[in-house]
Design a protein around this motif. Structure first.
Motif, PDB file in Angstrom:
ATOM      1  N   ARG A 993      -8.581   6.106  -2.749  1.00 32.50           N
ATOM      2  CA  ARG A 993      -8.904   4.985  -3.649  1.00 32.50           C
ATOM      3  C   ARG A 993      -8.473   3.657  -3.028  1.00 32.50           C
ATOM      4  O   ARG A 993      -9.204   2.659  -3.074  1.00 32.50           O
ATOM      5  CB  ARG A 993      -8.221   5.206  -5.003  1.00 32.50           C
ATOM      6  CG  ARG A 993      -8.589   4.142  -6.039  1.00 32.50           C
ATOM      7  CD  ARG A 993      -8.063   4.507  -7.418  1.00 32.50           C
ATOM      8  NE  ARG A 993      -6.598   4.603  -7.437  1.00 32.50           N
ATOM      9  CZ  ARG A 993      -5.942   5.753  -7.634  1.00 32.50           C
ATOM     10  NH1 ARG A 993      -6.608   6.879  -7.805  1.00 32.50           N
ATOM     11  NH2 ARG A 993      -4.627   5.762  -7.643  1.00 32.50           N
ATOM     12  N   ARG A 994      -7.315   3.647  -2.442  1.00 33.13           N
ATOM     13  CA  ARG A 994      -6.839   2.432  -1.767  1.00 33.13           C
ATOM     14  C   ARG A 994      -7.728   2.094  -0.577  1.00 33.13           C
ATOM     15  O   ARG A 994      -8.038   0.926  -0.326  1.00 33.13           O
ATOM     16  CB  ARG A 994      -5.390   2.620  -1.302  1.00 33.13           C
ATOM     17  CG  ARG A 994      -4.384   2.702  -2.446  1.00 33.13           C
ATOM     18  CD  ARG A 994      -3.003   3.093  -1.946  1.00 33.13           C
ATOM     19  NE  ARG A 994      -2.547   2.176  -0.911  1.00 33.13           N
ATOM     20  CZ  ARG A 994      -1.835   2.523   0.143  1.00 33.13           C
ATOM     21  NH1 ARG A 994      -1.495   3.791   0.317  1.00 33.13           N
ATOM     22  NH2 ARG A 994      -1.470   1.630   1.032  1.00 33.13           N
ATOM     23  N   ALA A 995      -8.170   3.121   0.153  1.00 32.81           N
ATOM     24  CA  ALA A 995      -9.059   2.878   1.289  1.00 32.81           C
ATOM     25  C   ALA A 995     -10.398   2.322   0.823  1.00 32.81           C
ATOM     26  O   ALA A 995     -10.969   1.420   1.460  1.00 32.81           O
ATOM     27  CB  ALA A 995      -9.264   4.172   2.071  1.00 32.81           C
ATOM     28  N   ARG A 996     -10.910   2.834  -0.288  1.00 31.28           N
ATOM     29  CA  ARG A 996     -12.185   2.334  -0.809  1.00 31.28           C
ATOM     30  C   ARG A 996     -12.097   0.860  -1.169  1.00 31.28           C
ATOM     31  O   ARG A 996     -13.051   0.089  -0.940  1.00 31.28           O
ATOM     32  CB  ARG A 996     -12.606   3.148  -2.029  1.00 31.28           C
ATOM     33  CG  ARG A 996     -13.916   2.707  -2.650  1.00 31.28           C
ATOM     34  CD  ARG A 996     -15.099   2.923  -1.730  1.00 31.28           C
ATOM     35  NE  ARG A 996     -16.358   2.494  -2.355  1.00 31.28           N
ATOM     36  CZ  ARG A 996     -17.555   2.758  -1.863  1.00 31.28           C
ATOM     37  NH1 ARG A 996     -17.661   3.431  -0.718  1.00 31.28           N
ATOM     38  NH2 ARG A 996     -18.634   2.365  -2.501  1.00 31.28           N
ATOM     39  N   ALA A 997     -10.961   0.454  -1.695  1.00 30.11           N
ATOM     40  CA  ALA A 997     -10.794  -0.962  -2.035  1.00 30.11           C
ATOM     41  C   ALA A 997     -10.882  -1.825  -0.777  1.00 30.11           C
ATOM     42  O   ALA A 997     -11.477  -2.924  -0.796  1.00 30.11           O
ATOM     43  CB  ALA A 997      -9.464  -1.175  -2.742  1.00 30.11           C
ATOM     44  N   VAL A 998     -10.307  -1.349   0.328  1.00 32.99           N
ATOM     45  CA  VAL A 998     -10.392  -2.085   1.588  1.00 32.99           C
ATOM     46  C   VAL A 998     -11.833  -2.107   2.092  1.00 32.99           C
ATOM     47  O   VAL A 998     -12.332  -3.132   2.571  1.00 32.99           O
ATOM     48  CB  VAL A 998      -9.460  -1.451   2.653  1.00 32.99           C
ATOM     49  CG1 VAL A 998      -9.625  -2.134   4.006  1.00 32.99           C
ATOM     50  CG2 VAL A 998      -8.008  -1.516   2.209  1.00 32.99           C
ATOM     51  N   VAL A 999     -12.532  -0.990   1.970  1.00 33.30           N
ATOM     52  CA  VAL A 999     -13.929  -0.917   2.392  1.00 33.30           C
ATOM     53  C   VAL A 999     -14.786  -1.883   1.586  1.00 33.30           C
ATOM     54  O   VAL A 999     -15.681  -2.563   2.131  1.00 33.30           O
ATOM     55  CB  VAL A 999     -14.455   0.530   2.266  1.00 33.30           C
ATOM     56  CG1 VAL A 999     -15.963   0.587   2.481  1.00 33.30           C
ATOM     57  CG2 VAL A 999     -13.727   1.442   3.240  1.00 33.30           C
TER      58      VAL A 999
END
Length: 1008
Positions: A993-999
């Motif tokens: 979820r945190r990675a998706r926010a960066v993406v």
């Protein structure tokens, strides 16, 4: 002038090991040594002894005790005969007590002259003859009593044993055996003296003397109590009470002959305290009385002591009957309740009772001492000797060798224990030999330590220039540490009660109780587990014996996994496949890591066990410290090329290549499962190691298949075109997982003068043959060659010429194709052609002017379309590792967008590897540290999950397994213990979820 000569003499004496050169000079000048005082041979021989000062003093005392003629004979022989010189001076330098004996009985030096092979290792008969002759000579010369004559004759025999010992002619085992044989002869002589003194008692009973302890074990010390048990029977016409009274008087008289102190000292104490009831019991019992006691009242330690029982004197028939009767009881002792714990507790009590001031000096009883070896050996003997009669020797070193030969102790462990026991016993012997006193304490005095160290230097081969005190201390500590380590390993080896009942004769647990224990350990099918155990460990074969030592530990390791049943089943299958192979069980027994690694591999999923069962000999990799280190690309390609060259045809060649792939895939999977890549320290590095290893292996496999295909199509003749294979996708990025396809492009270039259509037909034949060879059905995990990233996809030619690629990319190339080429890297075939292909595509993947807004929008549309259309129906987007939120695709497309935008000016971005490109983007300031770490963590975690799923299920998958046991196994591989599956899923969702926010920020909000 005189002072100079004296200084020179002192220096020479010091150089030869004398510590008191002034005293030595006086002794050398004594009239008894006239004619030899300046003889360099004598001086060097004295210097080679344990204590030159003591040896010289003993020689002078001996010479003083001889008449002139005898003294001249001694000195002449001493100078001319090296055997006598070494033996006599060696004894005098090692034993003050034997020096005293020679001073009292100076003619005994003649016993050291003989140096024939038949004299080297005398037995009981030889010693009986020597005692008889010696007693007769002493009686004739001095009129001594039989008791004193026996003492003098005993010392004369001891003198010869010690001479062989200190000169290295006899080893530890031979010396201890000779001492036991001399004790046997002495007991017989003492019984004969007692019989002569009381013939009526001898006639009124049948008496047998049973040696126990070290005397019974044929491994006696120089000075030790000789443990015995007396058994008597009633002759015809004699009442039992009268016979027992007579036997008791006869036994007590025999003991006094040996134990009493006279003018000639004493021989040793005869100790009968190992008899039933010890000191409180009658000295002599009938055989029936002995058996009644052992059947009803005997404690565990008494059966352990009886292991060394050996008839040595008296009535031979009665002694043999006693041994025949008690032996079965000894080998049934391990069936007793709490047997193992009783033996272990007895050893602990022995250590606890050592005075605190002596613990660090106690050679025999202390931690790391002789008892540690003896108790460990005896425990293993008593446990396994029930069903294996080859383990029943009463001699420690023989029993240790038998345990090793039978597979119950590893060869390396047995060798270490053997060496340590010999060294410690040699120390004990030399300590006791000095004054012939019963002691097991290492001396503290510097002079005593020096003498002890020098006495061991010859037999240990320490050489010159070594400080004997320092070396002695170091070797003693080293051996003691090794003994303690192996004692703990062997003496406290975990033995599961649930398994003990499988051994014949063991009745500790009923089958139902055993099933309950296995169920408590986590086995879902305990009945099947018991069948596997019976199949593996029943019987008396060496293989079964080794299995019985392995299984208790391996059952525990299996129990620590998510699927103990699968682990045990796999172990049975591997053992069935390799059971007749001599190295297999030895490897597991001798190499502790091999057994544990095998247990982890077999119980962690399906992929590695399936690979192993196809090639069980790969177990050997688990015991080699370097065995789990993946081999490099160069080594793999060399092996594959050699295998293909040796093969008779293309199919045989690829079969050989597949064998290499199977073994190396197992090596990598085993390293991953056993933690050899250390994921707990650096998960990213562990993932990279797997990706590199699998990608290198795929490269070598494709290269081998290409070599075989070229030879099959060309028939050994040169082809009209050159061919190269270009790795794409994860293959080109060195990021392959265990279940990944190999994305490739095929490119060829006609040789000069060859028409392109002709060259293309040949190239297509080669590529089709390569694919056919790799698609031949096999039980191994398939290697699927996927060429769908080629121009025009599935609709385009499978192989193109370099010129055709150039024409296509110049006119028709689409954005997704340029993006796919970011992973293009040479894999196999013509290296120069592959390099030219990369030169061709570099402008596409790293455009000089970056990306236009339209190109960026197109990449975003493609990504959104892929997420919408390719995510499987019903899949949870929060846990799909490839296409789900914050998964592999999210991270990789984000990084690839940065590569295409800035790759032309930032060299670090021009890499096919995702993590390297992400790190380069951070270094260039395109991604801040927190965002880069977030993306990297998500990519690594998703990759680890995909690999774990393949390891557990044996087939690829992009989602967590639905089966609870498989899900738990994935969790174990990722470091989540029992009951933490929910935590694993929560962590995955939070990370992605945190990675998706960066993406969302870097990919979807990105502006060109």
């Amino acid at each position: 002038m005189l002072e100079g000569r004296r200084s020179s003499t002192f220096s020479r004496l010091l150089r030869h090991g004398f510590t008191d050169p002034a005293a030595a000079e006086r002794l050398l000048d004594s009239p008894q040594l006239t004619g030899v005082r300046n003889d360099l041979v004598l001086l060097e021989a004295l210097g080679a002894t344990a204590d030159p000062d003591l040896a010289l003093l003993g020689l002078v005392r001996l010479a003083e005790a001889l008449d002139d003629a005898e003294r001249h004979t001694l000195l002449d022989t001493l100078i001319t005969a090296k055997p006598l010189r070494d033996r006599l001076l060696g004894v005098l330098g090692a034993s003050e007590a034997l020096g005293d004996h020679l001073a009292r009985h100076p003619r005994d030096w003649h016993s050291l002259v003989t140096y024939e092979s038949t004299d080297l290792h005398p037995g009981v008969t030889d010693f009986e003859l020597a005692l008889r002759d010696g007693m007769a000579a002493v009686t004739r010369q001095t009129g001594a009593t039989a008791q004193n004559a026996l003492r003098a004759a005993y010392r004369r025999c001891l003198l010869a044993i010690a001479a062989r010992d200190v000169c290295g002619t006899s080893g530890l085992a031979e010396t201890a055996g000779e001492l036991a044989d001399l004790a046997t002869a002495t007991l017989r002589a003492a019984l004969a003296i007692a019989t002569e003194e009381a013939p009526a008692d001898a006639a009124a009973c049948r008496l047998a003397v049973i040696a126990m302890g070290k005397a019974g074990g044929h491994e006696l010390n120089y000075v030790s109590d000789v443990d015995v048990i007396f058994v008597a029977e009633t002759p015809d016409g004699v009442e039992e009470p009268a016979a027992l009274q007579a036997a008791t008087r006869l036994a007590a008289r025999m003991m006094r002959v040996c134990s009493e102190t006279t003018a000639e000292g004493r021989i040793w104490d005869v100790d009968a305290n190992l008899r039933p009831e010890g000191k409180n019991g009658p000295l002599v019992r009938t055989l029936t009385s002995h058996l009644a006691y052992y059947r009803r009242w005997a404690k565990t330690w008494e059966f352990q002591a009886l292991l060394k029982a050996r008839p040595v004197a008296g009535d031979d028939e009665l002694g043999a009957a006693y041994l025949d009767a008690v032996t079965p009881m000894v080998w049934q002792a391990a069936d007793r309740e709490h047997f193992v714990t009783d033996v272990q507790e007895m050893r602990r009590r022995v250590v606890d009772n050592i005075p605190a001031a002596h613990v660090d000096r106690e050679l025999k009883l202390g931690p790391g001492g002789l008892r540690d070896v003896e108790f460990a050996v005896q425990l293993l003997q008593l446990v396994h000797g029930r069903t294996d009669a080859s383990l029943r020797s009463g001699t420690t070193l023989t029993a240790l060798r038998q345990l090793a030969e039978g597979g119950y102790v590893g060869r390396a462990d047995a060798a270490s224990l053997d060496a340590a026991y010999r060294f410690l016993r040699s120390m004990e012997h030399r300590i006791q030999l000095y004054r012939l006193r019963r002691t097991h304490l290492v001396p503290e005095d510097e002079a005593d330590l020096r003498r002890l160290g020098r006495s061991l230097a010859r037999v240990c081969g320490w050489g010159r220039g070594v400080d004997p005190v320092e070396r002695l201390g170091r070797e003693w500590r080293r051996h003691a540490r090794e003994v303690r380590r192996l004692h703990e390993k062997l003496f406290y080896r975990p033995l599961l009660d649930a398994f003990a009942q499988l051994e014949p004769g063991a009745v500790r647990l009923s089958p139902d109780a055993a099933r309950q224990r296995l169920e408590a350990l986590g086995y879902q099918d305990p009945a099947a587990a018991l069948r596997h155990l019976e199949a593996l460990a029943s019987g008396v074969s060496r293989k079964a014996a080794i299995q019985r030592t392995l299984l208790p530990v391996m059952l525990g390791w299996f129990a620590d996994s998510a699927d103990p049943d699968a682990g045990l089943l796999g172990f049975r299958k591997v053992s069935d496949a390799l059971g007749r192979t001599p190295w297999y069980l030895r490897l597991l027994r001798d190499e502790g890591a091999a057994a544990e690694n095998l247990a982890r591999v077999l119980s962690a999923g399906r992929l590695a066990p399936d690979l192993l069962l196809r090639a069980p000999e790969a177990v050997a990799l688990l015991g080699d410290p370097e065995g789990l280190r993946p081999r490099g690309l160069t080594a793999l390609c060399q092996e594959v090329r050699a295998a293909v060259s040796r093969a008779g045809d293309a199919e045989a060649a690829v079969t050989a290549v597949r064998g290499v792939r199977r073994r190396e895939l197992f090596r990598t999977a085993a390293a991953d499962l056993t933690g050899a890549f250390h994921p707990e320290q650096d998960p990213g590095a562990a993932v990279d190691a797997v990706g590199t290893a699998v990608s290198d292996l795929t490269t070598a496999t494709v290269a081998g298949a290409l070599q075989a295909a070229v030879h099959a199509v060309g028939g050994g003749d040169p082809l009209p075109t050159r061919i190269a294979v270009i790795g794409m996708g994860r293959f080109g990025g060195h990021e392959l997982g265990y279940g990944s396809d190999a994305d490739v492009l095929f490119v060829h270039e006609p040789l000069d003068g060859v028409a392109e259509p002709d060259a293309s037909r040949v190239a297509l034949k080669v590529v089709n043959e390569l694919r056919r060879l790799l698609q031949i059905p096999t039980a191994d995990p398939p290697l699927i060659i996927d060429a769908d990233l080629r121009p025009e996809g599935k609709s385009g030619p499978l192989v193109r010429s370099l010129a055709s690629y150039a024409a296509y990319y110049r006119r028709w190339s689409l954005g997704w194709e340029s993006q796919a080429l970011l992973r293009a890297e040479p894999a196999a075939g013509d290296e120069e052609l592959a390099a030219r292909f990369l030169e061709l595509v570099d402008p596409l993947r790293y455009p000089a002017d970056g990306l236009t807004d339209e190109a960026v929008r197109e990449i975003r549309r493609l990504k959104a379309r892929m997420e919408a259309e390719r995510l499987p129906r019903g899949a949870d987007p929060t846990t799909h590792t490839k296409l789900g939120r914050g998964g592999l695709s999210d991270v990789e497309w984000t990084v690839q967008l940065l590569q295409m935008r800035h790759g032309r000016e930032i060299t670090g971005l021009r890499t096919t590897r995702t993590r390297q490109a992400l790190a380069a983007a951070h270094e260039a300031g395109l991604v801040d540290a927190e965002d880069a770490a977030t993306l990297d963590e998500a990519w690594v975690l998703a990759t680890r999950v995909r690999n774990a799923v393949m390891l557990v299920r044996g087939r690829p998958g992009d989602t967590f397994p639905g089966d609870g046991r498989e899900l738990a196994a994935v969790g174990r591989h990722l470091g989540y213990g029992p009951g933490r599956v929910g935590e694993m899923l929560d962590d995955y969702r939070r990370t992605t979820r945190r990675a998706r926010a960066v993406v969302e920020r870097l990919f979807y909000e990105y502006e060109a």
